[in-house]
Motif scaffolding. Sequence first.
Motif, PDB file in Angstrom:
ATOM      1  N   GLY A 102      -1.107 -45.342 -25.397  1.00  0.00           N
ATOM      2  CA  GLY A 102       0.443 -45.088 -24.964  1.00  0.00           C
ATOM      3  C   GLY A 102       0.442 -43.908 -24.219  1.00  0.00           C
ATOM      4  O   GLY A 102      -0.656 -43.463 -23.753  1.00  0.00           O
ATOM      5  N   LEU A 103       1.837 -43.470 -24.269  1.00  0.00           N
ATOM      6  CA  LEU A 103       1.808 -42.102 -23.414  1.00  0.00           C
ATOM      7  C   LEU A 103       2.556 -41.089 -24.245  1.00  0.00           C
ATOM      8  O   LEU A 103       3.325 -41.163 -25.240  1.00  0.00           O
ATOM      9  CB  LEU A 103       2.698 -42.557 -22.335  1.00  0.00           C
ATOM     10  N   ASN A 104       2.270 -39.651 -24.120  1.00  0.00           N
ATOM     11  CA  ASN A 104       2.832 -38.675 -24.631  1.00  0.00           C
ATOM     12  C   ASN A 104       3.825 -38.183 -23.785  1.00  0.00           C
ATOM     13  O   ASN A 104       3.394 -37.672 -22.461  1.00  0.00           O
ATOM     14  CB  ASN A 104       1.938 -37.567 -25.240  1.00  0.00           C
ATOM     15  N   ILE A 105       5.174 -38.186 -23.997  1.00  0.00           N
ATOM     16  CA  ILE A 105       6.377 -38.148 -23.310  1.00  0.00           C
ATOM     17  C   ILE A 105       7.166 -36.775 -23.697  1.00  0.00           C
ATOM     18  O   ILE A 105       7.514 -36.719 -24.983  1.00  0.00           O
ATOM     19  CB  ILE A 105       7.185 -39.317 -22.911  1.00  0.00           C
ATOM     20  N   PRO A 106       7.432 -35.769 -22.823  1.00  0.00           N
ATOM     21  CA  PRO A 106       8.060 -34.842 -23.466  1.00  0.00           C
ATOM     22  C   PRO A 106       9.609 -35.149 -23.514  1.00  0.00           C
ATOM     23  O   PRO A 106      10.282 -35.647 -22.674  1.00  0.00           O
ATOM     24  CB  PRO A 106       8.198 -33.444 -22.270  1.00  0.00           C
ATOM     25  N   ASN A 107      10.235 -34.915 -24.714  1.00  0.00           N
ATOM     26  CA  ASN A 107      11.889 -35.347 -24.991  1.00  0.00           C
ATOM     27  C   ASN A 107      12.681 -34.533 -24.129  1.00  0.00           C
ATOM     28  O   ASN A 107      13.383 -35.337 -23.666  1.00  0.00           O
ATOM     29  CB  ASN A 107      12.195 -34.878 -26.334  1.00  0.00           C
ATOM     30  N   ARG A 108      12.148 -33.470 -23.534  1.00  0.00           N
ATOM     31  CA  ARG A 108      12.994 -32.787 -22.565  1.00  0.00           C
ATOM     32  C   ARG A 108      13.114 -33.729 -21.173  1.00  0.00           C
ATOM     33  O   ARG A 108      13.959 -33.555 -20.183  1.00  0.00           O
ATOM     34  CB  ARG A 108      12.905 -31.475 -22.240  1.00  0.00           C
ATOM     35  N   ASN A 109      12.035 -34.601 -20.914  1.00  0.00           N
ATOM     36  CA  ASN A 109      12.172 -35.581 -19.740  1.00  0.00           C
ATOM     37  C   ASN A 109      12.781 -36.750 -20.172  1.00  0.00           C
ATOM     38  O   ASN A 109      13.606 -37.362 -19.300  1.00  0.00           O
ATOM     39  CB  ASN A 109      10.865 -35.639 -19.130  1.00  0.00           C
ATOM     40  N   MET A 110      12.383 -37.351 -21.105  1.00  0.00           N
ATOM     41  CA  MET A 110      12.779 -38.654 -21.716  1.00  0.00           C
ATOM     42  C   MET A 110      14.408 -38.856 -21.854  1.00  0.00           C
ATOM     43  O   MET A 110      15.047 -39.704 -21.289  1.00  0.00           O
ATOM     44  CB  MET A 110      12.054 -39.057 -23.077  1.00  0.00           C
ATOM     45  N   LEU A 111      14.859 -37.708 -22.598  1.00  0.00           N
ATOM     46  CA  LEU A 111      16.229 -37.961 -22.953  1.00  0.00           C
ATOM     47  C   LEU A 111      17.294 -37.879 -21.738  1.00  0.00           C
ATOM     48  O   LEU A 111      18.064 -38.645 -21.579  1.00  0.00           O
ATOM     49  CB  LEU A 111      16.764 -36.909 -24.060  1.00  0.00           C
ATOM     50  N   PRO A 112      16.900 -36.911 -20.657  1.00  0.00           N
ATOM     51  CA  PRO A 112      17.797 -36.802 -19.429  1.00  0.00           C
ATOM     52  C   PRO A 112      17.695 -38.145 -18.705  1.00  0.00           C
ATOM     53  O   PRO A 112      18.670 -38.868 -18.105  1.00  0.00           O
ATOM     54  CB  PRO A 112      17.471 -35.722 -18.546  1.00  0.00           C
ATOM     55  N   ALA A 113      16.519 -38.594 -18.680  1.00  0.00           N
ATOM     56  CA  ALA A 113      16.200 -39.938 -17.787  1.00  0.00           C
ATOM     57  C   ALA A 113      16.902 -41.098 -18.470  1.00  0.00           C
ATOM     58  O   ALA A 113      17.331 -42.134 -17.857  1.00  0.00           O
ATOM     59  CB  ALA A 113      14.725 -40.337 -17.815  1.00  0.00           C
ATOM     60  N   LEU A 114      17.085 -41.305 -19.855  1.00  0.00           N
ATOM     61  CA  LEU A 114      17.659 -42.177 -20.388  1.00  0.00           C
ATOM     62  C   LEU A 114      19.241 -42.149 -20.203  1.00  0.00           C
ATOM     63  O   LEU A 114      20.022 -43.112 -20.093  1.00  0.00           O
ATOM     64  CB  LEU A 114      17.393 -42.327 -22.002  1.00  0.00           C
ATOM     65  N   ASP A 115      19.777 -40.880 -20.167  1.00  0.00           N
ATOM     66  CA  ASP A 115      21.012 -40.633 -20.078  1.00  0.00           C
ATOM     67  C   ASP A 115      21.375 -41.010 -18.725  1.00  0.00           C
ATOM     68  O   ASP A 115      22.543 -41.712 -18.485  1.00  0.00           O
ATOM     69  CB  ASP A 115      21.074 -39.084 -20.374  1.00  0.00           C
ATOM     70  N   ALA A 116      20.549 -40.658 -17.710  1.00  0.00           N
ATOM     71  CA  ALA A 116      20.944 -40.972 -16.418  1.00  0.00           C
ATOM     72  C   ALA A 116      20.981 -42.380 -15.991  1.00  0.00           C
ATOM     73  O   ALA A 116      21.873 -43.063 -15.554  1.00  0.00           O
ATOM     74  CB  ALA A 116      20.090 -40.385 -15.602  1.00  0.00           C
ATOM     75  N   ALA A 117      20.266 -43.248 -16.951  1.00  0.00           N
ATOM     76  CA  ALA A 117      20.215 -44.747 -16.814  1.00  0.00           C
ATOM     77  C   ALA A 117      21.493 -45.359 -17.466  1.00  0.00           C
ATOM     78  O   ALA A 117      22.193 -46.239 -16.966  1.00  0.00           O
ATOM     79  CB  ALA A 117      19.012 -45.278 -17.392  1.00  0.00           C
ATOM     80  N   VAL A 118      21.845 -44.706 -18.360  1.00  0.00           N
ATOM     81  CA  VAL A 118      23.173 -45.215 -19.350  1.00  0.00           C
ATOM     82  C   VAL A 118      24.256 -44.660 -18.386  1.00  0.00           C
ATOM     83  O   VAL A 118      25.155 -45.803 -18.148  1.00  0.00           O
ATOM     84  CB  VAL A 118      23.218 -44.264 -20.626  1.00  0.00           C
ATOM     85  N   LYS A 119      24.276 -43.944 -17.650  1.00  0.00           N
ATOM     86  CA  LYS A 119      25.527 -43.269 -16.876  1.00  0.00           C
ATOM     87  C   LYS A 119      25.413 -44.245 -15.583  1.00  0.00           C
ATOM     88  O   LYS A 119      26.441 -44.554 -15.242  1.00  0.00           O
ATOM     89  CB  LYS A 119      25.297 -41.565 -16.514  1.00  0.00           C
ATOM     90  N   ALA A 120      24.164 -44.659 -15.083  1.00  0.00           N
ATOM     91  CA  ALA A 120      24.412 -45.631 -13.889  1.00  0.00           C
ATOM     92  C   ALA A 120      24.593 -46.901 -14.344  1.00  0.00           C
ATOM     93  O   ALA A 120      24.849 -47.868 -13.365  1.00  0.00           O
ATOM     94  CB  ALA A 120      23.008 -45.449 -13.312  1.00  0.00           C
ATOM     95  N   ASN A 121      24.721 -47.306 -15.685  1.00  0.00           N
ATOM     96  CA  ASN A 121      24.865 -48.774 -16.093  1.00  0.00           C
ATOM     97  C   ASN A 121      26.498 -49.228 -16.107  1.00  0.00           C
ATOM     98  O   ASN A 121      27.467 -48.464 -16.971  1.00  0.00           O
ATOM     99  CB  ASN A 121      24.246 -48.940 -17.252  1.00  0.00           C
ATOM    100  N   ASP A 122      27.062 -50.132 -15.541  1.00  0.00           N
ATOM    101  CA  ASP A 122      28.526 -50.592 -15.490  1.00  0.00           C
ATOM    102  C   ASP A 122      28.878 -50.993 -16.934  1.00  0.00           C
ATOM    103  O   ASP A 122      29.881 -51.111 -17.016  1.00  0.00           O
ATOM    104  CB  ASP A 122      28.758 -51.295 -14.319  1.00  0.00           C
ATOM    105  N   GLY A 123      27.897 -51.605 -17.332  1.00  0.00           N
ATOM    106  CA  GLY A 123      28.149 -52.286 -18.731  1.00  0.00           C
ATOM    107  C   GLY A 123      28.461 -51.394 -19.783  1.00  0.00           C
ATOM    108  O   GLY A 123      28.678 -51.858 -20.930  1.00  0.00           O
ATOM    109  N   ILE A 124      28.159 -50.108 -19.713  1.00  0.00           N
ATOM    110  CA  ILE A 124      28.206 -49.102 -20.771  1.00  0.00           C
ATOM    111  C   ILE A 124      29.490 -48.033 -20.474  1.00  0.00           C
ATOM    112  O   ILE A 124      29.555 -47.506 -19.413  1.00  0.00           O
ATOM    113  CB  ILE A 124      27.139 -48.490 -20.870  1.00  0.00           C
ATOM    114  N   ARG A 125      30.531 -48.169 -21.481  1.00  0.00           N
ATOM    115  CA  ARG A 125      31.457 -47.240 -21.344  1.00  0.00           C
ATOM    116  C   ARG A 125      31.069 -45.776 -22.206  1.00  0.00           C
ATOM    117  O   ARG A 125      30.493 -46.134 -23.464  1.00  0.00           O
ATOM    118  CB  ARG A 125      32.820 -47.769 -21.808  1.00  0.00           C
TER     119      ARG A 125
END
Length: 404
Positions: A102-125
Amino acid sequence: MKFDADIVIAGTGPAGLLAALALAQAGLSAILVGPPVNTGDRRTTALMKPSLDFLDGLGVLDAVKEGSAPLRVMRIADATSRLLRSPVVSFRAAEIGEEYFGLNIPNRNMLPALDAAVKANDGIRIETSIVAHWQPLEDGIQAELENGKIITAKLAVAADGRLSPAREAAGISVRTASTGQSALVLDFAHTRPHDDTSTEFHTEHGPFTVVPLPGMRSSLVWVSRPHRAEELKALPDAELSRLIEERMQSMLGRVEVSPGRQVYPLNVTLPARFAANRIALVGEAAHVFPPIGAQGLNLGIRDVEGLVKMARRYPADPGAAAALSYYDRLRRPDIIARSSAVDLLNRSLMADALPVQFVRTAGLNLLGAVPPLRNFFMREGLRTGAGIMSLFRERGPVARFRSE
Ligand SMILES: Cc1cc2nc3c(=O)[nH]c(=O)nc-3n(C[C@H](O)[C@H](O)[C@H](O)COP(=O)(O)OP(=O)(O)OC[C@H]3O[C@@H](n4cnc5c(N)ncnc54)[C@H](O)[C@@H]3O)c2cc1C
């Protein structure tokens, strides 16, 4: 009843963000409620191959894996000072035909990346607020937010963490206990290469786990008594660096801790059910245990996969009683097995009783000495059932039947 969305998700930790993305990708309308994403989380998360495949399917892996390092070898070292001690056991991804576990991923990178993907998704309010009150109804569920809005949906996903107000509103009881431990987390630089190897030193107070980051850097999770974790957190850099180096017997050369230390109190929490009254639990709302063997969020991702399966099977009403009992049956064996195994291993580290130490060291000795057993554990560690399936494929009844 008129609904604002199919599903309302509470919580903007990794489980909530991933649930919103996965459910939207499955074609459901979703509202995600939670505070702004935590960008100050100093932990790193080791995500195993199946979890990475899931993130890839959501189209977020490339962004999430920024700043991560591969785990090619995972080692367990007995660092107790007891009479019975086991040898170092190494698990190599190559032994089961994988490039890395697997990969060891810093949460301070992972959480903003997931947040950006959520914000870019039209299906999510997105509602940047907190659910102040839940009202499960016959046909749906109502959430009253702190910002004054009221939301109705067919299903609520409780991704609202270990205290989970949604779980309480569902009337689901929990067994919870402090383990009497806290985890100090930090990153550090070192002068010898880590060779993509993580090492979990087992001590009398819990694991001391060093996990690779890119270059000559690693992250540390040091589990100890709560007062000791706070003492360590308050030490000057030079003294803490020296203690960490000593603990590892200079395995990585000289150590220099980086700024940013955090302490996480540990507990074990297991709900009686994983869904009820139009509310399904994911992530730490569904299971909390100490950080041993990198299981927590990997299990949380399998909860999200389970949610998607449930929503596909019950498209008309994913919050109906039949859908929730399907989800409960689906997730129960995996959650109980992982929670119990981690809890047991953690307790066995702290228990002084000789018979307990005998069983623990005998188990590790066997793992070190018997490659098929080690392979079985490596596959099971990646995905529940994968070890059992491989026994059948490689040398079990199915393989024997085929070769006859
Ligand atoms: C030291 C440590 C190391 C770890 N390392 C690993 C690892 O290497 N690999 C691994 O797989 N796992 C690891 N874990 C476990 C992993 O960190 C957790 O499983 C994961 O963070 C849980 O995420 P979550 O989204 O369920 O909960 P959280 O991150 O706690 O998120 C809960 C969210 O709900 C929100 N919330 C609360 N109440 C409400 C409300 N009423 N309305 C709306 N929102 C609400 C909170 O604000 C928060 O945003 C580790 C854990 C620890 C402590």
